[in-house]
Design a protein around this motif. Structure first.
Motif, mmCIF file in Angstrom:
data_model
loop_
_atom_site.group_PDB
_atom_site.id
_atom_site.type_symbol
_atom_site.label_atom_id
_atom_site.label_comp_id
_atom_site.label_asym_id
_atom_site.label_seq_id
_atom_site.Cartn_x
_atom_site.Cartn_y
_atom_site.Cartn_z
ATOM 1 N N ASP A 169 0.758 -1.222 0.144
ATOM 2 C CA ASP A 169 0.524 -0.031 -0.128
ATOM 3 C C ASP A 169 0.451 1.157 0.210
ATOM 4 N N SER A 170 2.179 0.918 0.531
ATOM 5 C CA SER A 170 2.678 2.441 0.473
ATOM 6 C C SER A 170 4.762 2.153 -0.105
ATOM 7 N N TRP A 171 5.425 2.846 0.343
ATOM 8 C CA TRP A 171 6.661 2.823 0.043
ATOM 9 C C TRP A 171 7.105 2.153 0.981
ATOM 10 N N ASP A 172 6.692 2.733 2.545
ATOM 11 C CA ASP A 172 7.465 2.463 3.560
ATOM 12 C C ASP A 172 6.625 1.020 3.843
ATOM 13 N N GLU A 173 6.279 0.696 3.627
ATOM 14 C CA GLU A 173 6.211 -0.928 3.458
ATOM 15 C C GLU A 173 6.270 -1.462 2.838
ATOM 16 N N TYR A 174 6.677 -1.280 1.765
ATOM 17 C CA TYR A 174 7.147 -2.220 0.260
ATOM 18 C C TYR A 174 8.938 -2.123 1.119
ATOM 19 N N VAL A 175 9.637 -1.397 2.143
ATOM 20 C CA VAL A 175 10.785 -0.487 2.174
ATOM 21 C C VAL A 175 11.114 -1.791 3.780
ATOM 22 N N SER A 176 9.868 -1.423 4.256
ATOM 23 C CA SER A 176 9.451 -2.874 5.729
ATOM 24 C C SER A 176 10.181 -3.922 5.295
ATOM 25 N N PHE A 177 9.386 -4.631 4.235
ATOM 26 C CA PHE A 177 9.156 -5.851 4.396
ATOM 27 C C PHE A 177 10.433 -6.116 3.677
ATOM 28 N N CYS A 178 11.075 -5.511 2.967
ATOM 29 C CA CYS A 178 12.096 -6.173 1.985
ATOM 30 C C CYS A 178 13.466 -5.953 2.071
#
Length: 174
Positions: A75-84
């Motif tokens: 849903d967001s860039w921050d969620e994407y980065v955190s997952f990675c």
């Protein structure tokens, strides 16, 4: 395996003993001989020059970051980065992300610069659709940036190397 560089061979570059019914530009060529291999791209031109691909980068816009995150199901860039940051490599690959994860930068412009090669390097190419994976090896020789010669070093694979222009000269001078 190790690092290598990609070499693009333009149409119009004559390769000795190369099949008449193939285009050198359709073959995936690799080299380890242009300086230290670093997964760079080079281009051998019909004019006899060696070019090096360069790139200029810029920061991604918030819209580009959001689009990339959405593409991978976040849903967001921050969620994407955190997952990675927390994910195992196989989880990243499974989602089509790759082990490097998200990058805050993107290519602004890609362009070719004259490499001004002096010396020689070997390059090797293969094609699975040519007689069971036939492959070719050459040496390109340069003097102060100008291509002097391409020397045929050999081939292997396929139904037989004698089927591929065996009577033609092994060196093309430019």
């Amino acid at each position: 395996m190790g690092l290598f560089d990609e070499l693009l061979v333009e149409d119009g570059v004559e390769l000795p003993k190369f099949p008449d019914d193939r285009r050198a530009s359709d073959i995936e060529w690799q080299t380890k001989g242009v300086g230290r291999p670093a997964m760079r791209a080079y281009k051998l031109t019909a004019a006899g020059r060696l070019l090096r691909r360069e790139r200029e980068y810029r920061e991604k816009t918030p819209e580009e970051k959001h689009a990339e995150a959405t593409e991978h199901g976040f849903d967001s860039w921050d969620e994407y980065v955190s997952f990675c940051e927390d994910a195992a490599p196989q989880d990243l690959r499974q989602r089509g992300i790759g082990v490097a994860g998200p990058d805050e930068q993107t290519v602004e412009e890609a362009f070719w610069l004259d490499h001004n090669m002096h010396g020689s390097f070997e390059f090797h190419g293969s094609s699975d659709d040519v007689e069971d994976g036939f492959s070719w090896s050459y040496e390109a020789r340069f003097t102060r940036g100008d291509l002097d010669a391409i020397v045929f070093l050999g081939e292997r694979g396929g139904s037989g190397p004698d089927d591929y222009r065996p009577d033609e000269r092994a060196t093309v001078r430019f």
